[in-house]
Design a protein around this motif. Structure first.
Motif, PDB file in Angstrom:
ATOM      1  N   GLY A  23       0.816  -1.218   0.000  1.00  0.00           N
ATOM      2  CA  GLY A  23       0.000   0.000   0.000  1.00  0.00           C
ATOM      3  C   GLY A  23       0.841   1.255   0.000  1.00  0.00           C
ATOM      4  O   GLY A  23       0.529   2.227  -0.703  1.00  0.00           O
ATOM      5  N   LEU A  24       1.924   1.247   0.759  1.00  0.00           N
ATOM      6  CA  LEU A  24       2.795   2.426   0.816  1.00  0.00           C
ATOM      7  C   LEU A  24       3.588   2.605  -0.473  1.00  0.00           C
ATOM      8  O   LEU A  24       3.873   3.736  -0.869  1.00  0.00           O
ATOM      9  CB  LEU A  24       3.732   2.343   2.023  1.00  0.00           C
ATOM     10  CG  LEU A  24       3.030   2.474   3.374  1.00  0.00           C
ATOM     11  CD1 LEU A  24       4.024   2.276   4.513  1.00  0.00           C
ATOM     12  CD2 LEU A  24       2.344   3.821   3.504  1.00  0.00           C
ATOM     13  N   ILE A  25       3.924   1.518  -1.131  1.00  0.00           N
ATOM     14  CA  ILE A  25       4.613   1.616  -2.430  1.00  0.00           C
ATOM     15  C   ILE A  25       3.654   2.235  -3.450  1.00  0.00           C
ATOM     16  O   ILE A  25       4.040   3.151  -4.197  1.00  0.00           O
ATOM     17  CB  ILE A  25       5.110   0.236  -2.897  1.00  0.00           C
ATOM     18  CG1 ILE A  25       6.239  -0.257  -1.979  1.00  0.00           C
ATOM     19  CG2 ILE A  25       5.590   0.293  -4.349  1.00  0.00           C
ATOM     20  CD1 ILE A  25       6.599  -1.716  -2.158  1.00  0.00           C
ATOM     21  N   ILE A  26       2.424   1.781  -3.466  1.00  0.00           N
ATOM     22  CA  ILE A  26       1.433   2.350  -4.376  1.00  0.00           C
ATOM     23  C   ILE A  26       1.213   3.822  -4.045  1.00  0.00           C
ATOM     24  O   ILE A  26       1.184   4.676  -4.940  1.00  0.00           O
ATOM     25  CB  ILE A  26       0.109   1.557  -4.320  1.00  0.00           C
ATOM     26  CG1 ILE A  26       0.315   0.148  -4.869  1.00  0.00           C
ATOM     27  CG2 ILE A  26      -1.001   2.285  -5.093  1.00  0.00           C
ATOM     28  CD1 ILE A  26      -0.833  -0.803  -4.616  1.00  0.00           C
ATOM     29  N   TYR A  27       1.107   4.133  -2.765  1.00  0.00           N
ATOM     30  CA  TYR A  27       0.934   5.523  -2.327  1.00  0.00           C
ATOM     31  C   TYR A  27       2.092   6.390  -2.829  1.00  0.00           C
ATOM     32  O   TYR A  27       1.887   7.494  -3.333  1.00  0.00           O
ATOM     33  CB  TYR A  27       0.845   5.569  -0.798  1.00  0.00           C
ATOM     34  CG  TYR A  27       0.682   6.942  -0.223  1.00  0.00           C
ATOM     35  CD1 TYR A  27      -0.567   7.555  -0.206  1.00  0.00           C
ATOM     36  CD2 TYR A  27       1.760   7.635   0.307  1.00  0.00           C
ATOM     37  CE1 TYR A  27      -0.729   8.825   0.325  1.00  0.00           C
ATOM     38  CE2 TYR A  27       1.604   8.906   0.838  1.00  0.00           C
ATOM     39  CZ  TYR A  27       0.356   9.495   0.847  1.00  0.00           C
ATOM     40  OH  TYR A  27       0.190  10.753   1.367  1.00  0.00           O
ATOM     41  N   GLN A  28       3.291   5.896  -2.714  1.00  0.00           N
ATOM     42  CA  GLN A  28       4.478   6.626  -3.178  1.00  0.00           C
ATOM     43  C   GLN A  28       4.427   6.853  -4.692  1.00  0.00           C
ATOM     44  O   GLN A  28       4.737   7.929  -5.179  1.00  0.00           O
ATOM     45  CB  GLN A  28       5.749   5.862  -2.787  1.00  0.00           C
ATOM     46  CG  GLN A  28       7.041   6.532  -3.183  1.00  0.00           C
ATOM     47  CD  GLN A  28       7.300   7.836  -2.461  1.00  0.00           C
ATOM     48  OE1 GLN A  28       6.845   8.055  -1.339  1.00  0.00           O
ATOM     49  NE2 GLN A  28       8.034   8.733  -3.102  1.00  0.00           N
ATOM     50  N   LEU A  29       4.012   5.833  -5.427  1.00  0.00           N
ATOM     51  CA  LEU A  29       3.964   5.941  -6.887  1.00  0.00           C
ATOM     52  C   LEU A  29       2.793   6.796  -7.382  1.00  0.00           C
ATOM     53  O   LEU A  29       2.764   7.170  -8.562  1.00  0.00           O
ATOM     54  CB  LEU A  29       3.927   4.549  -7.522  1.00  0.00           C
ATOM     55  CG  LEU A  29       5.248   3.793  -7.461  1.00  0.00           C
ATOM     56  CD1 LEU A  29       5.070   2.355  -7.945  1.00  0.00           C
ATOM     57  CD2 LEU A  29       6.323   4.505  -8.276  1.00  0.00           C
ATOM     58  N   LEU A  30       1.845   7.114  -6.514  1.00  0.00           N
ATOM     59  CA  LEU A  30       0.773   8.030  -6.904  1.00  0.00           C
ATOM     60  C   LEU A  30       1.322   9.423  -7.204  1.00  0.00           C
ATOM     61  O   LEU A  30       0.678  10.218  -7.881  1.00  0.00           O
ATOM     62  CB  LEU A  30      -0.307   8.104  -5.813  1.00  0.00           C
ATOM     63  CG  LEU A  30      -1.232   6.907  -5.711  1.00  0.00           C
ATOM     64  CD1 LEU A  30      -2.097   7.001  -4.454  1.00  0.00           C
ATOM     65  CD2 LEU A  30      -2.102   6.777  -6.952  1.00  0.00           C
ATOM     66  N   GLN A  31       2.523   9.713  -6.724  1.00  0.00           N
ATOM     67  CA  GLN A  31       3.164  11.003  -6.993  1.00  0.00           C
ATOM     68  C   GLN A  31       3.699  11.088  -8.416  1.00  0.00           C
ATOM     69  O   GLN A  31       4.083  12.153  -8.871  1.00  0.00           O
ATOM     70  CB  GLN A  31       4.302  11.241  -6.003  1.00  0.00           C
ATOM     71  CG  GLN A  31       3.851  11.324  -4.579  1.00  0.00           C
ATOM     72  CD  GLN A  31       5.015  11.454  -3.623  1.00  0.00           C
ATOM     73  OE1 GLN A  31       6.017  12.084  -3.928  1.00  0.00           O
ATOM     74  NE2 GLN A  31       4.886  10.848  -2.458  1.00  0.00           N
ATOM     75  N   GLY A  32       3.769   9.952  -9.095  1.00  0.00           N
ATOM     76  CA  GLY A  32       4.264   9.930 -10.462  1.00  0.00           C
ATOM     77  C   GLY A  32       5.406   8.940 -10.614  1.00  0.00           C
ATOM     78  O   GLY A  32       5.832   8.307  -9.642  1.00  0.00           O
ATOM     79  N   PRO A  33       5.913   8.784 -11.854  1.00  0.00           N
ATOM     80  CA  PRO A  33       7.006   7.833 -12.117  1.00  0.00           C
ATOM     81  C   PRO A  33       8.234   8.142 -11.272  1.00  0.00           C
ATOM     82  O   PRO A  33       8.573   9.311 -11.063  1.00  0.00           O
ATOM     83  CB  PRO A  33       7.300   8.051 -13.607  1.00  0.00           C
ATOM     84  CG  PRO A  33       6.062   8.657 -14.165  1.00  0.00           C
ATOM     85  CD  PRO A  33       5.475   9.482 -13.056  1.00  0.00           C
TER      86      PRO A  33
END
Length: 114
Positions: A23-33
């Motif tokens: 979940g935190l990895i997905i959250y981090q990637l919501l900021q962009g590539p």
């Protein structure tokens, strides 16, 4: 309730998102590539485990791994459309946790170091 009474799709989605750090990895990637080292620096997670989770998310079609033929080779991770569709879920969990989850930061920090 018997396990066959549960929705298998819901169970699989919970298995995917519920894995530690996912979940935190997905959250981090919501900021962009982002490149691997940026994700690793943002999260208190080992490089080995991050690599493992990114591979799992790539296999599920949630994360896209792009290799750019430069010198040195540049690798970038981003969310696919399937991954971006999780934004509302992640944001809703974030809102829910702000209201309902008591966060003991000392206890949380010791847990994150594990």
């Amino acid at each position: 309730m018997k396990s066959n009474d549960l929705c298998p799709r819901l169970q699989k989605s919970m298995d995917i998102i519920g894995r530690r750090w996912t979940g935190l990895i997905i959250y981090q990637l919501l900021q962009g590539p982002q490149r691997f080292n940026v994700i690793e620096a943002a999260l208190p997670i080992s490089g080995r485990l991050l690599s493992e989770r990114l591979k799992e998310l790539e296999q599920e079609g949630i994360v896209l791994r792009e290799v750019f033929p430069e010198t040195p080779v540049r690798i970038q991770y981003s969310l696919t459309d399937k991954g971006l569709a999780l934004e509302s879920v992640i944001r809703d969990l974030q809102s829910w946790s702000k209201e309902w989850v008591d966060c003991d930061t000392d206890n949380l920090n010791s847990t994150l170091k594990m």
